[in-house]
Scaffold this active site. Structure first.
Site, PDB file in Angstrom:
ATOM      1  N   GLY A  95       0.758  -1.179   0.047  1.00  0.00           N
ATOM      2  CA  GLY A  95      -0.008   0.104   0.234  1.00  0.00           C
ATOM      3  C   GLY A  95       1.026   1.432  -0.012  1.00  0.00           C
ATOM      4  O   GLY A  95       0.612   2.226  -0.850  1.00  0.00           O
ATOM      5  N   GLU A 136       4.349  -5.723   6.873  1.00  0.00           N
ATOM      6  CA  GLU A 136       4.324  -7.252   6.949  1.00  0.00           C
ATOM      7  C   GLU A 136       5.981  -7.887   7.379  1.00  0.00           C
ATOM      8  O   GLU A 136       5.873  -8.649   8.193  1.00  0.00           O
ATOM      9  CB  GLU A 136       3.501  -7.848   5.770  1.00  0.00           C
ATOM     10  CG  GLU A 136       2.223  -7.695   5.540  1.00  0.00           C
ATOM     11  CD  GLU A 136       1.782  -8.101   4.436  1.00  0.00           C
ATOM     12  OE1 GLU A 136       0.436  -8.389   4.628  1.00  0.00           O
ATOM     13  OE2 GLU A 136       2.201  -8.494   3.645  1.00  0.00           O
ATOM     14  N   ARG A 166      13.096   3.245   0.986  1.00  0.00           N
ATOM     15  CA  ARG A 166      12.887   4.579   1.591  1.00  0.00           C
ATOM     16  C   ARG A 166      11.833   4.503   2.580  1.00  0.00           C
ATOM     17  O   ARG A 166      11.015   4.024   2.252  1.00  0.00           O
ATOM     18  CB  ARG A 166      12.739   5.561   0.545  1.00  0.00           C
ATOM     19  CG  ARG A 166      12.455   7.104   1.119  1.00  0.00           C
ATOM     20  CD  ARG A 166      12.308   8.127   0.006  1.00  0.00           C
ATOM     21  NE  ARG A 166      13.771   8.561  -0.186  1.00  0.00           N
ATOM     22  CZ  ARG A 166      13.793   8.762  -1.625  1.00  0.00           C
ATOM     23  NH1 ARG A 166      12.833   8.865  -2.751  1.00  0.00           N
ATOM     24  NH2 ARG A 166      15.135   9.617  -2.088  1.00  0.00           N
TER      25      ARG A 166
END
Lengths: 731, 211
Positions: free
Chosen positions: A510, A691, A614
C-alpha cells in the site's frame, strides 16, 4: 505513468517533507473520537435500523427447517432475511464460502439469517427466537489427520532445483524436523461493520474494507448488481490485517436487510461470531530438511507445508520464502492442501512468510547449533544476492547481512551464551534469540486524482485506505513534496469507490504503490500548472508555494485562478519486478526470561532492524513494525484458535479465549531502519514494512526460549506447559 | 462422556430420545426452543451528565451505557469492540472511575457523571494525554484509542490516589509510577495494532509533566 526503468533523481529526493517523522494528519480526529467508523455514520444514516446476524450452529450439513414466526412477531422486528427469501445470490470472487448460508451449511457460524429491528436490543432478542433444525453431516476438521489426502493445489506448489535427495544424503550435517503453527485470527479491534443505504437500485455501503475496488466488484457479484450501481466508502478502518481484504457477511447482510426493511440498516458482526464467521490464517504442518557441509554452507534445502481449507480455497503458502532466503544448490519445496470443513482460511498479515518463517527460522537455529556455528554467522554464510532458483535474477537490494550485524551490535549479541540454560537472573532463566525477516515487495497499479484550488491548496482523492498504516499522512507528504507545499496545504480523501482505483491496503504494497500513484498524478499536475503559467514544465521548480523557472517565479495558486485544476493519473509497472527480485529484509532480536520454577515466559527486550527501501514516514513506519512485532509475540506465545475436532469449529471465539498480547506482555521495543533507497521499486524508492515486521518474530522468541531453557518447542504457541517437564532442575 | 455419544445418534434417533433430554443433548444441533415470547420491552427514564451536559433519556432497559452513548446520544468516541468487557475500547470515566461501558446497563448509572473521550478535548484543544498520543504515535487504526486515552487518564488518577495494582510490591508506600505499573493497569485495553510501547511512552510523558 508507466514505471519501466529504475527511478532517477526526482522531486521526492528533495526529502523536505517525505522521509521525515511526521505526526499523523488524522491524529487529532482519532484521539478525540471524532473519526467516524462505519457503524457510527449517524451523519449519512440517522434513521438506520439495526441488523443482528444469526450464525449456523453446525459446521457442515443442512438446514432442515427454520421457524421465523416467533421472531417475526417480536417487538420492533422489521424484516428477517435468510437464504430462502433473499433472492438469488452470487458469490464474490474472493470468497470461498457463501456469506449467507442455507440450506447447505459450509462452516460453523456461517450466517444463516439477519434480523432487522428498530433497535439493537430488539434485533438481538429476536435473533434468539429463530428456531433452526439442522441435519449435521460428517466433516473433516483435523489437519494432522488429513495429510494423506492432501493434494497439490497449483502449478507453483512443487519446485525443485538440483538434486535435493542426493545432496541431502551426502551432507555431513543434516536436520530433519517438523513444526506446527496453529490457526490464527486477525482479531482487529473494529468488528466487521457496514451501513447499507439503497437509493432505488443503487447501493451505498459505508463499510470497513481494505480493498475498495475488490469489495465493490464482489458486492456487485454477490447481489447480482451492475458494478456501477455499487458504492463503497471506508474513510476510517479499525484495523484489518487481511481480515477486511474481502467483502464479508456484514456488508451483504446489511444490504439485504436494508432492501427487505426499506430502510438504511447498520450492522456489526458480534465479536463472538467473528472468529468462525470470518476468515483466519490457516494452521500449517511444516517439514524442514537442511543439509550442510562442516563449513556451514547449505547444500540441500527442502521445505514442505500442509494446510487445509474449504473446497475451492487455497493453501497457506508457507514455503515461498524458502525459495529466496538462503543460498544452496539443491532445493525443493512442496505445498499440499487438505480439505477441511473449518471456517474459511485466507490471508492474514504476511500470508505465507509469517508461518513459514516461524518454522524455517527455528530450523536455522537448530542447524547452527548442530554445526557448532553462531546462528548469525550461519545465516551470513548462506546469504545470496541472487534468486537461488534463477541466478540471472539479482535482488534489487538485499541488506540482510547488514541488518543482522547492525542488530547484533545494538542488542549486545556477543554477550549471548550459546550454551542453553546457562544464564540466570534471580528466578529467571534468560535467553536471547535471533531470526531473519523476509517479505516480498509487491507492486500494484494505483491511481489518484489531484486538485489544485484557487487558494493554492491541493486535494488528493484515491480509493486507497488507511487501516492504521498511516496512508493519509504519507499521501499528504508525497503531494506536499511534489507540489512544493507545506503539509497543511494538502488534504487527503480516501476510501471511496468514486475516487480513482488504488493499490489498496494489503501485502505491504500500500505505502509504496499508493504514493507512487500520487506521484504520477502530481507529475501531471505539475505539467498542467506549468502550461497554465506559461512555464517550461521540465525545468520548473516547485517550492514554498511557488513555481520558478530561471528568474521567473509565480505563485502556485495563480495556476488555478481561472478555475480548479484537476488531473488524474496512475502508476503502472513494467517488468522490473520480473527482472529483479524485490524483497524487504530484517533481523529480529529478542530476550526472554523464563521462570525457572513455573516456566512462565516474559519478553524482556525486542529489537528489529529493517532494510525496506526509503522510509516515507519514520514515525508511522516504526509503529507498523512495533505493531507487527507485537502480533509476532502473540503468535509465539499465546495465539491459537483451538479446534473442536468433533464438532468442527474454533472453540475460543472471543477476545478472552483467543488471547492476543496486552500491555503487560510487551516490553519497550526498538526499531532501526537502515538508510536505503530502492530505485527499482517505484519513483518513491520505497517498499513496505507492515508485514516485514511480523516475519521471523515468533521464531526469534522460540529461539530465545531455547537459549534460556534448552527446551526446543516446535509446536506453536510456545506455552509453559510445553516447557515444564523439560526445564532444568530447579535450583 | 454420555454427551459425546449422543452426537453419533441419527437425527431420527435424537428426536426419539425424547423431549426430556432435548435440552441436554440437542443444543448444538437444534437452537434452544424460544423461551421468551414477544413481550414488549420495558423502558425507563434516566438522567446522565455527559461531558458536563445534562441528558435525559428514555431507554429500553436492556440498553448498555455504551449504546446509550453511541446510539442515543450519538457520540462517536466510545467504541464497541467486543460488547462484553474483553477489549476495553468502550472505556469511559464514570463518577471519576474508568469502566467498561458495555458491561453496565445505562439504567444502573442513573444520575452518573460520565466523561467520554469527547469530554477530554477536541481537535485544536487537545487534552495533554491526547496530544501525547499524537506525538508518540500511540495508535494506528484508532479504534481502541478512545478507550486507551480514557483509561490512561484514569490510571494516572488511580496511582495518584494510591490505589494499588497486581504488581504493586509495597502497599505501605504510594504506588510508584513505573512502566510496569502502567502496563499492568492498562492491560484491560487491547490494541491489536500493537502500539503498546508507544502508549506507555505517551502516558509516561504526561505523568512526568503532571507530577
Amino acid at each position: 505513468m508507466k514505471f519501466e526503468q529504475p527511478a532517477g533523481h526526482n522531486p521526492i529526493d528533495q526529502l523536505k517533507v517525505v522521509g521525515r517523522s511526521t505526526e499523523r494528519i488524522d491524529g487529532p480526529l482519532k484521539t478525540t473520537g471524532r473519526a467516524a467508523y462505519a457503524y457510527e455514520r449517524h451523519d449519512v444514516a440517522p434513521d438506520a435500523a439495526y441488523g443482528y446476524v444469526l450464525g449456523a450452529a453446525i459446521a457442515k450439513g443442512r438446514i432442515e427447517a427454520m421457524d421465523l414466526s416467533v421472531a417475526q412477531a417480536a417487538p420492533g422486528v422489521l424484516a428477517i432475511v435468510t437464504a430462502r427469501n433473499a433472492g438469488k445470490l452470487g458469490k464474490g470472487r474472493m470468497n470461498t464460502a457463501k456469506l449467507l448460508g442455507g440450506p447447505e451449511i459450509e462452516h460453523y457460524h456461517q450466517a444463516v439469517a439477519v434480523v432487522v429491528a428498530e433497535s439493537f436490543e430488539q434485533a438481538r432478542a429476536a435473533a434468539h427466537l429463530i428456531r433452526v433444525r439442522y441435519a449435521r453431516h460428517k466433516g473433516s476438521f483435523d489437519l494432522a489427520g488429513t495429510l494423506d489426502t492432501a493434494v497439490k493445489p497449483g502449478a507453483q506448489s512443487d519446485t525443485a532445483v538440483g538434486d535435493f535427495e542426493a545432496a541431502y544424503a551426502a551432507a555431513p550435517v543434516t536436520l530433519d524436523a517438523t513444526y506446527a503453527t496453529p490457526d490464527h485470527s486477525h482479531a482487529m479491534m473494529e468488528p466487521h461493520a457496514s451501513v447499507a443505504i439503497w437509493n432505488g437500485d443503487e447501493l451505498t455501503l459505508w463499510t470497513s474494507n481494505q480493498m475498495i475496488d475488490w469489495g465493490r466488484s464482489d458486492v456487485a457479484r454477490t447481489l447480482n448488481l451492475p458494478r456501477e450501481k455499487v458504492r463503497l466508502v471506508s474513510p476510517f478502518i479499525g484495523g484489518g490485517f487481511g481480515g477486511k481484504l474481502f467483502v464479508r457477511s456484514d456488508a451483504v447482510l446489511a444490504a439485504l436487510g436494508a432492501r427487505a426493511a426499506k430502510r438504511p440498516v447498520k450492522l456489526a458482526l458480534q465479536r463472538p461470531l467473528i472468529f468462525n464467521n470470518a476468515t483466519h490464517r490457516p494452521a500449517t504442518i511444516q517439514r524442514l530438511r537442511l543439509g550442510a557441509g562442516h563449513d556451514g554452507r547449505l547444500t540441500a534445502i527442502a521445505h514442505e507445508s500442509w494446510s487445509g481449507d474449504l473446497p475451492g480455497g487455497g493453501p497457506e503458502t508457507a514455503v515461498r520464502q524458502t525459495r529466496l532466503l538462503y543460498a544452496g544448490a539443491n532445493r525443493l519445496t512442496r505445498e499440499r492442501l487438505a480439505r477441511l470443513d473449518l471456517p474459511e482460511g485466507n490471508a492474514m498479515r504476511a500470508p505465507g512468510e509469517a508461518p513459514g518463517l516461524m518454522a524455517l527460522e527455528i530450523a536455522m537455529d537448530e542447524m547452527a547449533e548442530k554445526l557448532g556455528m553462531d546462528p548469525i554467522e550461519f545465516r551470513i554464510v548462506n546469504d545470496t544476492q541472487i534468486d537461488p532458483e534463477h541466478p540471472q535474477r539479482p535482488f534489487s537490494q538485499r541488506e540482510l547481512v547488514r541488518c543482522l550485524r547492525n542488530g547484533a551490535d545494538r542488542f549486545g549479541w556477543q554477550q549471548r551464551n550459546p550454551k542453553p540454560a546457562s544464564v540466570r537472573d534471580g528466578r529467571w532463566l534468560v535467553g536471547i534469540g535471533v531470526a531473519a525477516a523476509f517479505r516480498n515487495n509487491l507492486v500494484r497499479t494505483s491511481a489518484a486524482r489531484v486538485r489544485l484550488s484557487s487558494d493554492g491548496g491541493v486535494t488528493v482523492e484515491t480509493d486507497m485506505t488507511d487501516i492504521g498504516t498511516g496512508s493519509y499522512t504519507i499521501i499528504a507528504q508525497t503531494a506536499a513534496e511534489m507540489m512544493g507545499l507545506p503539509l497543511e496545504q494538502v488534504s487527503v480523501r480516501l476510501g471511496d469507490s468514486r475516487f480513482p482505483v488504488s493499490a489498496g491496503s494489503g501485502g505491504q504494497w500500500g505505502a509504496n504503490s499508493s504514493t507512487a500513484g500520487v506521484y504520477a498524478a502530481c507529475m501531471k499536475l505539475r505539467e498542467a500548472v506549468a502550461a497554465r503559467l506559461g512555464l517550461d514544465a521540465a525545468t520548473a521548480h516547485f517550492a514554498d508555494g511557488r513555481v520558478s523557472v530561471g528568474g521567473r517565479s509565480l505563485p502556485l495558486a495563480q495556476a488555478a485562478r481561472g478555475g480548479e485544476l484537476v488531473v488524474e493519473d496512475q502508476i503502472e509497472y513494467g517488468d522490473l519486478d520480473e527482472r529483479y527480485q524485490q524483497s524487504t529484509f530484517g533481523a529480529h532480536f529478542v530476550e526472554v526470561g523464563v521462570d525457572a520454577a513455573t516456566g512462565e515466559i516474559r519478553l524482556r527486550r525486542m529489537l528489529a532492524v529493517c532494510a525496506a527501501g526509503r522510509i516515507l514516514n519514520p514515525l508511522s513506519a516504526r509503529s507498523q513494525v512495533i505493531g507487527a512485532m507485537t502480533m509476532g509475540a502473540g503468535a509465539a506465545l499465546m495465539e491459537e484458535l483451538a479446534v473442536d475436532k468433533r464438532l468442527g469449529y474454533f472453540v475460543n471465539h472471543d477476545l478472552a479465549g483467543y488471547e492476543v498480547p496486552v500491555h503487560a506482555d510487551i516490553p519497550h521495543q526498538e526499531v532501526i531502519f537502515l538508510d536505503e533507497t530502492d530505485p527499482i521499486s517505484s519513483p518513491m524508492k520505497a517498499k513496505g514494512v507492515g508485514e516485514l515486521g511480523i516475519c521471523g518474530v515468533a521464531a526469534a522468541v522460540a529461539n530465545a526460549v531455547y537459549n534460556a531453557t534448552g527446551v526446543r518447542v516446535r509446536r506453536y504457541p510456545v506455552t509453559l506447559d510445553k516447557l515444564l517437564d523439560q526445564l532444568p532442575e530447579y535450583t | 462422556m454420555d454427551a459425546f455419544k449422543e452426537f453419533r445418534l441419527t437425527r431420527r434417533g435424537l428426536l426419539r430420545a425424547g423431549a426430556v433430554s432435548v435440552a441436554a443433548v440437542a443444543a448444538p444441533e437444534v437452537a434452544a426452543a424460544p423461551t421468551a415470547t414477544g413481550r414488549p420491552p420495558s423502558h425507563a427514564s434516566i438522567k446522565l451528565r455527559v461531558n458536563g451536559k445534562e441528558q435525559e433519556l428514555t431507554l429500553d432497559t436492556r440498553t448498555t451505557l455504551l449504546d446509550a452513548l453511541r446510539e442515543h446520544l450519538r457520540l462517536t468516541g466510545p467504541k464497541k469492540g467486543c460488547d462484553h468487557g474483553q477489549c476495553g475500547a468502550c472505556t469511559v470515566i464514570a463518577d471519576g472511575r474508568r469502566i467498561n461501558s458495555c458491561l453496565t446497563l445505562a439504567v444502573m448509572r442513573d444520575g452518573a457523571d460520565i466523561t467520554t473521550i469527547e469530554g477530554l478535548g477536541q481537535p485544536g484543544h487537545l487534552h495533554a494525554m491526547q496530544a501525547a498520543f499524537v506525538k508518540h504515535d500511540g495508535y494506528q487504526c484508532g479504534y481502541c484509542t478512545s478507550g486507551q486515552i480514557c483509561s490512561a487518564v484514569a490510571t494516572l488518577d488511580e496511582i495518584r490516589q494510591g490505589v494499588p495494582s497486581h504488581v504493586t510490591t509495597d502497599l505501605n508506600i504510594p504506588p510508584p509510577l513505573t512502566a510496569a505499573e502502567l502496563r499492568e493497569r492498562m492491560s484491560g485495553n487491547i490494541c491489536r495494532c500493537g502500539a503498546y510501547s508507544n502508549i506507555v511512552e505517551a502516558i509516561t510523558e504526561v505523568a512526568g509533566s503532571a507530577t
